[in-house]
Design a protein around this motif. Structure first.
Motif, PDB file in Angstrom:
ATOM      1  N   GLY A 197      11.628   7.649   0.795  1.00 34.84           N
ATOM      2  CA  GLY A 197      12.642   7.908   1.804  1.00 34.84           C
ATOM      3  C   GLY A 197      12.137   8.511   3.096  1.00 34.84           C
ATOM      4  N   VAL A 198      10.832   8.775   3.182  1.00 35.99           N
ATOM      5  CA  VAL A 198      10.280   9.332   4.415  1.00 35.99           C
ATOM      6  C   VAL A 198       9.368   8.287   5.054  1.00 35.99           C
ATOM      7  CG1 VAL A 198      10.400  11.682   3.526  1.00 35.99           C
ATOM      8  CG2 VAL A 198       8.293  10.383   3.257  1.00 35.99           C
ATOM      9  N   PRO A 199       9.176   8.350   6.367  1.00 34.70           N
ATOM     10  CA  PRO A 199       8.317   7.358   7.029  1.00 34.70           C
ATOM     11  C   PRO A 199       6.848   7.547   6.653  1.00 34.70           C
ATOM     12  CG  PRO A 199       9.044   9.028   8.599  1.00 34.70           C
ATOM     13  CD  PRO A 199       9.809   9.274   7.329  1.00 34.70           C
ATOM     14  N   VAL A 200       6.230   6.489   6.148  1.00 41.91           N
ATOM     15  CA  VAL A 200       4.835   6.545   5.698  1.00 41.91           C
ATOM     16  C   VAL A 200       4.086   5.345   6.268  1.00 41.91           C
ATOM     17  CG1 VAL A 200       3.269   6.569   3.715  1.00 41.91           C
ATOM     18  CG2 VAL A 200       5.513   7.661   3.537  1.00 41.91           C
ATOM     19  N   VAL A 201       2.881   5.595   6.745  1.00 45.70           N
ATOM     20  CA  VAL A 201       2.013   4.514   7.207  1.00 45.70           C
ATOM     21  C   VAL A 201       0.653   4.680   6.557  1.00 45.70           C
ATOM     22  CG1 VAL A 201       1.275   5.812   9.259  1.00 45.70           C
ATOM     23  CG2 VAL A 201       1.059   3.332   9.231  1.00 45.70           C
ATOM     24  N   VAL A 202       0.090   3.562   6.093  1.00 49.85           N
ATOM     25  CA  VAL A 202      -1.267   3.567   5.553  1.00 49.85           C
ATOM     26  C   VAL A 202      -2.176   2.958   6.608  1.00 49.85           C
ATOM     27  CG1 VAL A 202      -2.817   2.646   3.786  1.00 49.85           C
ATOM     28  CG2 VAL A 202      -0.530   3.432   3.156  1.00 49.85           C
ATOM     29  N   LEU A 203      -3.291   3.643   6.876  1.00 46.09           N
ATOM     30  CA  LEU A 203      -4.198   3.228   7.937  1.00 46.09           C
ATOM     31  C   LEU A 203      -5.385   2.452   7.382  1.00 46.09           C
ATOM     32  CD1 LEU A 203      -4.210   6.560   9.978  1.00 46.09           C
ATOM     33  CD2 LEU A 203      -2.803   4.527  10.366  1.00 46.09           C
ATOM     34  N   SER A 204      -6.001   1.661   8.228  1.00 45.28           N
ATOM     35  CA  SER A 204      -7.137   0.833   7.840  1.00 45.28           C
ATOM     36  C   SER A 204      -8.398   1.672   7.697  1.00 45.28           C
ATOM     37  CB  SER A 204      -7.360  -0.248   8.908  1.00 45.28           C
ATOM     38  OG  SER A 204      -7.727   0.365  10.140  1.00 45.28           O
ATOM     39  N   ASN A 205      -9.515   0.982   7.480  1.00 48.20           N
ATOM     40  CA  ASN A 205     -10.802   1.665   7.393  1.00 48.20           C
ATOM     41  C   ASN A 205     -11.010   2.574   8.599  1.00 48.20           C
ATOM     42  OD1 ASN A 205     -11.260   0.198   5.089  1.00 48.20           O
ATOM     43  ND2 ASN A 205     -12.516  -1.354   6.099  1.00 48.20           N
ATOM     44  N   ASN A 206     -11.548   3.761   8.346  1.00 48.76           N
ATOM     45  CA  ASN A 206     -11.797   4.745   9.394  1.00 48.76           C
ATOM     46  C   ASN A 206     -10.517   5.204  10.085  1.00 48.76           C
ATOM     47  OD1 ASN A 206     -14.747   4.770   9.199  1.00 48.76           O
ATOM     48  ND2 ASN A 206     -14.599   2.669   9.957  1.00 48.76           N
ATOM     49  N   TYR A 229       0.826  -1.208   0.000  1.00 46.62           N
ATOM     50  CA  TYR A 229       0.000   0.000   0.000  1.00 46.62           C
ATOM     51  C   TYR A 229       0.864   1.264   0.000  1.00 46.62           C
ATOM     52  CZ  TYR A 229      -3.934  -3.083   1.249  1.00 46.62           C
ATOM     53  OH  TYR A 229      -4.892  -4.068   1.259  1.00 46.62           O
ATOM     54  N   VAL A 230       1.923   1.249   0.786  1.00 48.61           N
ATOM     55  CA  VAL A 230       2.834   2.399   0.810  1.00 48.61           C
ATOM     56  C   VAL A 230       3.490   2.565  -0.558  1.00 48.61           C
ATOM     57  CG1 VAL A 230       4.999   3.304   1.756  1.00 48.61           C
ATOM     58  CG2 VAL A 230       3.278   2.342   3.283  1.00 48.61           C
ATOM     59  N   SER A 231       3.901   1.464  -1.167  1.00 47.82           N
ATOM     60  CA  SER A 231       4.548   1.519  -2.483  1.00 47.82           C
ATOM     61  C   SER A 231       3.599   2.091  -3.532  1.00 47.82           C
ATOM     62  CB  SER A 231       5.028   0.133  -2.901  1.00 47.82           C
ATOM     63  OG  SER A 231       6.049  -0.336  -2.042  1.00 47.82           O
ATOM     64  N   CYS A 232       2.309   1.736  -3.450  1.00 47.66           N
ATOM     65  CA  CYS A 232       1.319   2.285  -4.390  1.00 47.66           C
ATOM     66  C   CYS A 232       1.226   3.802  -4.251  1.00 47.66           C
ATOM     67  CB  CYS A 232      -0.055   1.663  -4.131  1.00 47.66           C
ATOM     68  SG  CYS A 232      -0.201  -0.074  -4.604  1.00 47.66           S
ATOM     69  N   GLU A 233       1.245   4.279  -3.016  1.00 42.43           N
ATOM     70  CA  GLU A 233       1.167   5.721  -2.786  1.00 42.43           C
ATOM     71  C   GLU A 233       2.408   6.427  -3.336  1.00 42.43           C
ATOM     72  OE1 GLU A 233      -1.435   7.178  -1.727  1.00 42.43           O
ATOM     73  OE2 GLU A 233      -2.617   5.628  -0.712  1.00 42.43           O
ATOM     74  N   GLY A 245      10.033   0.907  15.142  1.00 39.33           N
ATOM     75  CA  GLY A 245       9.438  -0.053  16.069  1.00 39.33           C
ATOM     76  C   GLY A 245       7.923  -0.113  16.042  1.00 39.33           C
ATOM     77  N   ILE A 246       7.306   0.541  15.083  1.00 39.53           N
ATOM     78  CA  ILE A 246       5.844   0.516  14.980  1.00 39.53           C
ATOM     79  C   ILE A 246       5.406  -0.796  14.337  1.00 39.53           C
ATOM     80  CG2 ILE A 246       3.844   1.594  13.870  1.00 39.53           C
ATOM     81  CD1 ILE A 246       5.234   4.276  14.187  1.00 39.53           C
ATOM     82  N   ASN A 262       9.621   0.993   5.305  1.00 45.78           N
ATOM     83  CA  ASN A 262      10.751   0.489   6.080  1.00 45.78           C
ATOM     84  C   ASN A 262      11.189   1.489   7.149  1.00 45.78           C
ATOM     85  OD1 ASN A 262      10.885  -1.911   4.631  1.00 45.78           O
ATOM     86  ND2 ASN A 262      12.298  -1.091   3.112  1.00 45.78           N
ATOM     87  N   GLU A 263      11.033   2.780   6.848  1.00 45.19           N
ATOM     88  CA  GLU A 263      11.408   3.820   7.819  1.00 45.19           C
ATOM     89  C   GLU A 263      10.519   3.747   9.060  1.00 45.19           C
ATOM     90  OE1 GLU A 263      12.515   4.934   3.699  1.00 45.19           O
ATOM     91  OE2 GLU A 263      10.610   4.397   4.647  1.00 45.19           O
TER      92      GLU A 263
END
Length: 424
Positions: free
Chosen positions: A25-34, A12-16, A49-50, A43-44
């Motif tokens: 190169g920056v820390p990215v997280v994709v969240l679930s529904n809602n 999902y991060v790669s798609c974005e 540790g998340i 990887n960042e």
């Protein structure tokens, strides 16, 4: 029989990142529904540790400290890019099994074993060049070992440049490698099985691989016994054809805010049934019944709890959205109870079978069936061309107050004319 497992990295991060290079190169997280929990981490973010499924409210503080960018899930985008990746991968083997949205198995039987490492490199380069998604490739003689080889490639335990071929390793090298990998990293070995294996001093992949098969079978199940055989290079799990139709189709979502009114619940059930019916027709199948279920929020201890489901059989198996929606709403009305704050609804299409295998009855009207088929065909064609939801059923509502909360969703870059990327 060599098998390759191709897995997209942090999908999902790669798609974005494909359409927003500033995210590289920056820390990215994709969240679930809602915008609930982490379902994909760069990887960042992993380095911080998340964990997977970490609730957003628990990571907000560390997110501010390290500049983590949180994005709402954009499943339309992810589904489209997944289809593109899988289409490309299908050209590398006469037999492909799509295992999930971001991974698939490829049958490499008949290929020269000496060339498989280079072939894996070619697969990686082609997907990256044509779609922009990074992948890792694991190659071995069984599906379980291929999954493990992919794990090693992704973690950098073995192989090179994201490709690991166990066929290039000696027995001594594999034994040494497997002795470093926790048994819980094996495909299909969950936490409960891991805990039980640890009590038997089976801590690593090598421990399980060299365990007594009869003891494992007696203590666990046939499935884990097959896993042991697969770890020893004996194929027990066959590749399934990519076109194998689904046995069930489920569509469900949690709401952005709790819902109390039957009208809102009916809209959500109708919308989910519409989505499920589209998938049903894509498979060329019909459903014999539909199950509807509703839930309150189990995490709200201060509110009364209620959950219920209802299976509604159809008079004749069908793929007609209108018939399925009518059945689903009838099921919902049978289980709905006022006075509760509902958090989730869903539908499950059951008793699926090929449409061509249905025998007509004396009471069937061939003219009405032809009209139904024509209407569904036109609906699907318009939605495919103009975007999902362009044509639907009024029962699904217009404003949809119950819709998911997605405050940071990216554009539908590939499926919506109004959201296509613009190059200046």
């Amino acid at each position: 029989m060599p098998i390759a497992l191709v897995d997209c990295n942090n999908f999902y991060v790669s798609c974005e990142r494909v359409f927003n290079p500033k995210l590289e190169g920056v820390p990215v997280v994709v969240l679930s529904n809602n915008d609930g929990v982490a379902v994909s981490r760069s990887n960042e973010v992993k380095a911080l540790g998340i964990k997977m499924a970490e609730p957003w409210f628990k990571m907000e503080k560390i997110a501010k400290q390290h500049g983590i960018i949180a994005l709402s899930s954009n499943y339309t985008l992810y589904g489209d890019l997944s289809a593109r990746v899988m289409s490309i991968l299908s050209t590398f083997s006469p037999k492909q099994e799509i295992y999930s949205i971001d991974e698939c198995f490829l049958d490499l039987n008949g290929f020269d074993p000496k060339t498989l490492m280079d072939y894996g490199m070619t697969i990686r380069q082609t997907v990256k060049r044509n779609v922009g998604i990074p992948v890792c490739v694991g190659i071995a003689d069984t599906k379980t070992l291929a999954k493990l080889a992919n794990h090693c490639a992704k973690k950098g335990f073995a192989g090179r440049n994201g490709v690991c071929d166990f066929g290039r390793g000696t027995e001594e090298q594999l034994s040494k490698l497997f002795s470093r990998i926790p048994v819980g990293d094996i495909w299909g070995v969950g936490r409960k099985i891991t805990d039980k294996l640890l009590t038997m001093s089976i801590k690593t992949v090598e421990d399980l691989r060299t365990a007594d098969p009869e003891r494992i079978h007696a203590q666990f199940s046939v499935v884990l016994g097959r896993t042991v055989s697969e770890l020893n290079g004996v194929p027990c799990i066959e590749l399934e054809d990519a076109g194998t139709p689904r046995q069930q189709i489920m569509v469900s979502r949690s709401f952005g805010a709790t819902v109390t009114a039957l009208e809102d619940l009916s809209e959500s059930v109708a919308e989910f049934t519409i989505r499920a019916a589209e998938k049903l027709r894509q498979d060329g199948s019909v459903a014999a019944s539909i199950c509807v279920y509703i839930y309150t929020n189990p995490h709200r201890e201060d509110e009364p709890q209620y959950q219920q489901s209802k299976i509604v059989p159809l008079s004749q198996p069908s793929d007609d959205t209108t018939k399925l929606v009518n059945a689903a709403i009838a099921g919902l009305k049978a289980i709905y109870r006022s006075g509760y704050h509902y958090k989730k609804t869903g539908v499950l299409l059951m008793g699926l079978q090929p449409k061509g295998s249905i025998q007509p009855t004396l009471f069937d009207d061939p003219v009405e069936q032809a009209k139904s088929d024509s209407l569904m065909s036109v609906m699907d064609a318009i939605n495919h061309k103009m975007g999902q939801g362009s044509v639907g059923i009024l029962a699904s509502g217009i404003k949809q107050q119950w819709a998911m909360r997605r405050e940071n969703k990216s554009q539908n870059y590939t499926t919506d004319w109004d959201e296509l990327p613009v190059v200046s």
